[in-house]
Design a protein around this motif. Structure first.
Motif, short mmCIF file in Angstrom:
data_model
loop_
_atom_site.label_atom_id
_atom_site.label_comp_id
_atom_site.label_asym_id
_atom_site.label_seq_id
_atom_site.Cartn_x
_atom_site.Cartn_y
_atom_site.Cartn_z
N PRO A 119 0.80 -1.32 0.07
CA PRO A 119 -0.03 -0.06 0.10
C PRO A 119 0.73 1.34 -0.05
O PRO A 119 2.16 1.33 0.56
CB PRO A 119 -0.94 -0.23 1.43
N LEU A 160 -4.31 6.69 3.64
CA LEU A 160 -3.99 5.74 2.60
C LEU A 160 -3.79 6.34 1.11
O LEU A 160 -4.98 7.14 0.86
CB LEU A 160 -5.10 4.53 2.56
N PRO A 174 -4.21 1.22 -2.05
CA PRO A 174 -4.33 -0.10 -1.30
C PRO A 174 -3.18 -0.97 -1.69
O PRO A 174 -2.71 -1.07 -2.95
CB PRO A 174 -5.70 -0.64 -1.28
N GLY A 175 -2.73 -2.17 -0.91
CA GLY A 175 -2.17 -3.15 -1.22
C GLY A 175 -2.65 -4.02 -2.41
O GLY A 175 -3.96 -3.96 -2.51
N THR A 215 -7.06 -6.46 -4.75
CA THR A 215 -7.07 -5.46 -3.71
C THR A 215 -6.88 -6.05 -2.18
O THR A 215 -7.61 -6.82 -1.84
CB THR A 215 -8.33 -4.70 -3.64
N TYR A 244 -6.83 0.60 6.81
CA TYR A 244 -5.50 0.91 6.99
C TYR A 244 -5.23 1.68 8.20
O TYR A 244 -5.53 3.18 8.03
CB TYR A 244 -4.97 1.47 5.71
#
Lengths: 260, 260, 260, 260
Positions: free
Chosen positions: A191, A199, A202-203, A219, A232
């Motif tokens: 992320p 954030l 996202p990762g 995601t 997050y």
């Protein structure tokens, strides 16, 4: 294609015309002035050369070897990172979770990476659902790719092998039997956070389980939590990779990682 | 994790608290009413079970075998799709481009897919840059993943092995020597179009070359063109997979595909 | 820029060189053959011409007028779509929720769209949190952009005006006082589904509240639910736009929409 | 919705059931344990409160005023940033390009932002295509949102008003006549770069031209170039906003920006 040889050039042009003829319909949006083939060639910088392994699944020349069966030098205890990793090495081949000793984590920290890891369910099949062969791989010490014995073992879909735990179910269940080794080939995108901690993106994760796609740039919705909604809660940078002691004797071998 | 066993539950909770303690900082955004672990378990529908191959790189149970060395039954000539594919089978093991006979294409059409394919440069090393071992894999008959002998063979970065031709250079050059087999493991996401024909979202591609990431969900900017700017001139649906005759005796084997 | 006049051309080139000089560092990746300005001009197809309104917030020539104060001809009752919309028109200017009569919905169906809508909290300020001036705009009859009197009225952040209800909190609270009109300018991108019904890409929404950005291409995580986790339980196509009767006399006016 | 009042609660539940009944089909993926409404309420942190302008298009309380007709104090000359901006102020209302004096740029630097700007073509209509009323807005001093008199003035589609210059054509041509003011409401997302300088994610832009969507989170493919392929040659951080002197007496007024 090569423009220096007339022969090849003709092939190329012919091919290009075939494509156009073949697809018919509206022509591509074209510029008012014809271009030359060289104009869309980008030569610099040269792409770095690496040497792949002889065998699919083995480490290429630019990988960091995290475990090759010989020692746990790249790992420490998560309960006390000043202590060696307390798990067991078997047959100079694989490591096995030592139940009750806690998670282990790498000494190095990572962000975006390609990870190869092999795992096997415990030799003795016992327990069910989340109780059978449970472990996990935590990217950046926070985001869990689930490890579980999912062979003939029904559990919640977002908690089985190949899932992002309690977040993303795998596309298929590609698990091998309990005495066989499984592979995960993972492309992990960390992320991103804004300077103020919010954030930014996202990762993301792509996973091949035994060579079969189970996550396609999925995601990751936040910190893996056993209870509650994922999100997050805080910004962070690179962090350790951790393997979970979930009280089952899961086995791991041939672990390597490439920073991306 | 399993909530049915108190022991496991305690481990889970402990682990969850460790995570929180360890990362400190602002607490996660929490709802005003505590949840239960079961609330984030999703059980239905069950994830489909497939059987992976014994060996990494071989076809899982849900793959369509496009070529296993025995015949070209899944392929036809692109010049005349009513005719068999005119390329050569060698040793009941691999196919080899028959220069001058034109491209070959599958009988079946595909959209989103996972493709495994192995290729080798021609046995005799000759030519340079785009003239050495040039071929290509066209997804939906339009978007080319380049095949080239990129071992000790400098060319433009967006035209070497692992590139989306004249679009996306590979992250690294992971090419094996000319007498060795290479693998591509590809996750391909087709472009989407709106009902009126405009592009809705571009194609995407992830490629492992000999197990090494060379494209990570890269955007495909349009129809592969030898000359000019790439774009999406027209909407289309599933289409054939094509292999290019670029006048070099490139070899292919072990080709399988999974619809996604 | 215009390349036909030498003077302009020189300005353009000078400017381009300035940019390069100014930013220093590595030069842009360049092709081995210089291009001409015309090569990156795309002329066809011509961009459609529309006529914007005289006043910001009013409907351009290509908008569908959903409500202009005169009648509710574009709307029906959601309880019984064969019946006229049962809400009240006031002063030939705005409509007001008739509490207890249920939601209203458009006769037409929409997918991707740009929506302009104005709303006012009820004239009498009463209730608190979700009880004050609550209504909502349902895109495709499923995904709610919350309407609430969020002026000096604390509630949960993902439930206030400008939120995607129980999904995405707004970036700021840009609410006007209860006797003033608010505007929403919305760009809505519908979710896409695969032919087999699975989600292909989630919905997206951008919202300006009184001209201030509160959602920036935010992901919509699924069907709006009062209770439970949001997801996309089923594929669907275009659908009606609905306004919610939440038992408060919320007012609406100047509603227009453009299909995208 | 408010869970504190039984009445409202019933409405909410009824509504929720209606939704489900109405859409039929497969039920949403549900957890095995029912949740409570409060579990998906997120209360912290409170969303920041700002005050919107009385009139759509005017600056909200958290905007930085870049130009309000009185002076050019927020701007300097791009040719020599130690010098004041050399353009003309007219009627304490708008600024006008002083042809030949060069671009002007802000003193402050920006990354992600919401920008409102108004512009008018020169009073005297002359020239054609790119020669008529040409100017531009450079985000981070690099990425140009084109300004042009596109009223009855055909040019290349990726070079008209509302285009990302030589990159993205606008969805529609929403230009007003030459004696009228136009507005751009822009949401700009800066490109991100990795620590090593490679591009991490490209810039993005959403533009309303006179209230009409012309760019919807469009990708910006790189540094704006008059000649050649766009790309991102180097990493950079926040940078100035610049207005272009393209030798036409384009006018600007009411410029404000919000950092995002």
């Amino acid at each position: 294609m090569n423009s220096k040889t007339i022969g090849l050039c003709l092939i190329a042009i012919t091919f290009s015309i075939q494509i156009k003829a073949q697809h018919g319909g509206t022509p591509p949006a074209v510029s008012p002035m014809p271009m030359k083939p060289e104009m869309t060639e980008i030569w610099e910088p040269e792409v770095p050369v690496i040497t792949p392994a002889k065998t699919l699944g083995d480490a290429p020349s630019d990988a960091i070897i995290l475990f090759d069966g010989k020692n746990l030098d790249q790992w420490v205890s998560q309960n006390d990172p000043s202590k060696p990793a307390p798990w067991k090495i078997v047959d100079n081949d694989y490591m096995e979770v030592a139940p009750g000793t806690g998670n282990i984590q790498t000494k190095m920290k990572f962000g975006d990476c390609q990870l190869h890891i092999e795992f096997s369910a415990p030799d003795k099949v016992e327990g069910e659902s989340q109780g059978r062969g449970n472990s996990g791989i935590f990217f950046q010490n926070r985001y869990e790719l689930q490890v579980l014995d999912s062979y003939n073992n029904r559990t919640y879909r977002n908690g089985q092998a190949g899932s992002v735990y309690k977040d993303q179910a795998p596309l298929v269940n590609a698990m091998r039997g309990p005495l066989e080794w499984n592979t995960y080939d993972v492309v992990y995108t960390a992320p991103r956070f804004k300077p103020d901690g919010r954030l930014d993106s996202p990762g993301r994760i792509t996973v091949l389980h035994n060579g079969v796609l189970v996550q396609n740039n999925s995601t990751i919705h936040g910190l893996t939590l056993y209870i509650g909604l994922h999100n997050y809660p805080e910004a962070h940078g690179d962090d350790v990779l951790a393997l979970q002691d979930h009280n089952n004797k899961t086995q791991f071998r041939n672990i390597w990682i490439r920073k991306l």
